[in-house]
Design a protein around this motif. Structure first.
Motif, PDB file in Angstrom:
ATOM      1  N   VAL A 119       0.839  -1.209   0.000  1.00  0.00           N
ATOM      2  CA  VAL A 119       0.000   0.000   0.000  1.00  0.00           C
ATOM      3  C   VAL A 119       0.869   1.252   0.000  1.00  0.00           C
ATOM      4  CG1 VAL A 119      -1.649   1.340   1.359  1.00  0.00           C
ATOM      5  CG2 VAL A 119      -1.979  -1.116   1.068  1.00  0.00           C
ATOM      6  N   TYR A 120       1.920   1.261   0.800  1.00  0.00           N
ATOM      7  CA  TYR A 120       2.804   2.433   0.856  1.00  0.00           C
ATOM      8  C   TYR A 120       3.444   2.716  -0.503  1.00  0.00           C
ATOM      9  CZ  TYR A 120       2.622   1.880   5.963  1.00  0.00           C
ATOM     10  OH  TYR A 120       2.208   1.764   7.264  1.00  0.00           O
ATOM     11  N   GLN A 124      -0.101   4.919  -2.253  1.00  0.00           N
ATOM     12  CA  GLN A 124       0.188   5.915  -1.228  1.00  0.00           C
ATOM     13  C   GLN A 124      -0.805   7.079  -1.252  1.00  0.00           C
ATOM     14  OE1 GLN A 124       4.048   7.860  -1.481  1.00  0.00           O
ATOM     15  NE2 GLN A 124       4.298   7.683   0.726  1.00  0.00           N
ATOM     16  N   TYR A 127      -3.953   5.969   0.357  1.00  0.00           N
ATOM     17  CA  TYR A 127      -3.712   5.793   1.790  1.00  0.00           C
ATOM     18  C   TYR A 127      -3.830   7.118   2.535  1.00  0.00           C
ATOM     19  CZ  TYR A 127      -0.982   4.970   6.077  1.00  0.00           C
ATOM     20  OH  TYR A 127      -0.544   4.918   7.384  1.00  0.00           O
ATOM     21  N   ARG A 128      -3.390   8.205   1.892  1.00  0.00           N
ATOM     22  CA  ARG A 128      -3.349   9.503   2.567  1.00  0.00           C
ATOM     23  C   ARG A 128      -4.487  10.445   2.199  1.00  0.00           C
ATOM     24  NH1 ARG A 128       3.166  10.811   2.025  1.00  0.00           N
ATOM     25  NH2 ARG A 128       3.854   9.410   3.712  1.00  0.00           N
ATOM     26  N   GLY A 133      -7.325   5.307   6.540  1.00  0.00           N
ATOM     27  CA  GLY A 133      -6.176   4.415   6.362  1.00  0.00           C
ATOM     28  C   GLY A 133      -5.129   4.579   7.456  1.00  0.00           C
ATOM     29  N   ASP A 137      -4.079   1.818  10.364  1.00  0.00           N
ATOM     30  CA  ASP A 137      -2.665   1.448  10.445  1.00  0.00           C
ATOM     31  C   ASP A 137      -2.123   1.704  11.848  1.00  0.00           C
ATOM     32  OD1 ASP A 137      -0.290   0.480   9.506  1.00  0.00           O
ATOM     33  OD2 ASP A 137       0.319   2.323   8.511  1.00  0.00           O
TER      34      ASP A 137
END
Length: 280
Positions: A119-120, A124, A127-128, A133, A137
Motif C-alpha cells: 500500500v505504501y 500511497q 492511503y493519505r 487508512g 494502520d
C-alpha cells in the motif's frame, strides 16, 4: 510493456526511503526470521545406558522433539537392566501454547507488513487521501506491538521450560536403571538450542520495531495534525495581542509628545532669547 513492469513503474519505491515504509519492510523481514527459527525447529538428544548385564545395554538412545514442543507426547524406550525388557518413558512438559502463539503472531505480522508495504508503495495517494487508512494502520501497529511483547515474553518462558525438560541430566533421572550405581548412564550429546534462542531475540527485536513505528504512523493520522493546530493557535493569539499592545503604546506616546499648540500654528517662528542690544 509487460504487467510487472507497468506495476513497478506505477509504484513509488521512494516511499521505502521514508521511516514509515522502511521500518515496515524491516518488520516483514524480522517476522520471517522469527517464525522460521521457531516453527522450523527440530532437535534431539542422545543417551547411553551401560548395564551390568551387557546384553541389556543400550548405548544410543535417541530422543527427538520438535515444534510445537508437546514434550509429554515424546516417548522413548530405555533398558531397565533388570531383565524385564524395555521401559517406556516420556519427556515432561508442554510448551505448545506459547510456541504456537509466538508463531501465529509472527505469521500475521508478516502478512500485515507485506500488505502495508504494498500500500505504501503503490497506493500511497489513496492511503493519505482520508484519515481512515492511517487510523487503521495506527491501531493495528499498537495491537501488534503489544502482541509481540506478550508473545516474546511467553515464548522466552516456554523455551526455558523446554531447556530444562530436555536437559540430559534431567532425562537420566527418569530412568530406573540410572538409579542403580552399578549401571553407567551418560549423555552422548545435548540438544542444540541456538536457533530457538535466536527466535526469542527476533521476537523482542520485532517488538522494538513495531513500538518505534507507532510514532511514524501516528504522524500520518489527523490526530497529529489537529494537535499541531491546537498548539499553534494560542501562540498566534499571543503574538497578535502583543503586536496590538505595542502599536497602542506607540500611538499613545506620539499623542503625548504632541500635546499643546506649537508656535508655528500661531504664525510665530520659534526664536531664542533677544540680545541685550535689541532691548536697548
Amino acid at each position: 510493456m509487460d504487467p510487472v513492469s507497468q506495476l513497478a513503474s506505477a509504484g513509488s519505491f521512494r516511499a521505502l526511503k521514508e521511516p514509515l515504509a522502511f521500518l515496515r519492510a524491516l518488520e516483514l523481514l524480522f517476522a520471517i526470521f522469527a517464525f522460521a527459527t521457531c516453527g522450523g525447529y527440530s532437535g534431539g538428544l542422545r543417551l547411553s545406558v551401560d548395564c551390568v548385564n551387557k546384553t541389556e545395554s543400550n548405548l544410543s538412545i535417541d530422543v527427538a522433539f520438535a515444534y510445537p514442543f508437546r514434550l509429554h507426547q515424546v516417548t522413548f524406550e530405555v533398558p531397565t537392566c533388570e531383565g524385564k525388557g524395555q521401559q517406556k518413558l516420556a519427556l515432561i512438559g508442554d510448551s505448545s501454547s506459547s510456541a504456537e502463539f509466538f508463531v501465529t503472531v509472527a505469521v500475521f505480522a508478516f502478512l500485515y507488513s507485506l500488505a502495508a508495504t504494498v500500500v505504501y508503495i503503490f497506493f500511497q495517494n489513496k492511503y493519505r487521501e482520508n484519515n481512515r487508512g492511517p487510523l487503521i494502520d495506527f491501531v493495528v501497529t499498537v495491537v501488534f506491538s503489544f502482541l509481540w511483547l506478550v508473545g516474546s515474553s511467553a515464548w522466552a518462558k516456554g523455551l526455558s521450560d523446554v531447556k530444562v525438560a530436555t536437559d540430559p541430566k534431567e532425562v537420566l533421572l527418569l530412568m530406573s536403571a540410572c538409579k542403580q550405581p552399578a549401571n553407567k548412564c551418560m549423555a552422548v550429546h545435548s540438544p542444540v538450542m541456538s536457533s530457538l534462542n535466536t527466535s526469542v531475540v527476533f521476537g523482542f527485536l520485532n517488538f522494538i520495531l513495531w513500538a518505534g513505528n507507532i510514532w511514524f504512523v501516528f504522524k500520518e493520522t489527523g490526530w497529529h495534525s489537529s494537535g499541531q493546530r491546537y498548539l499553534s493557535d494560542p501562540m498566534e493569539k499571543h503574538s497578535s495581542s502583543y503586536n496590538q499592545d505595542s502599536y497602542g503604546s506607540g500611538g499613545g506616546y506620539s499623542q503625548q509628545g504632541s500635546v499643546g499648540p506649537s508656535s508655528e500654528e500661531f504664525g510665530q517662528p520659534a526664536s531664542g532669547p533677544t540680545s541685550f542690544t535689541n532691548q536697548i
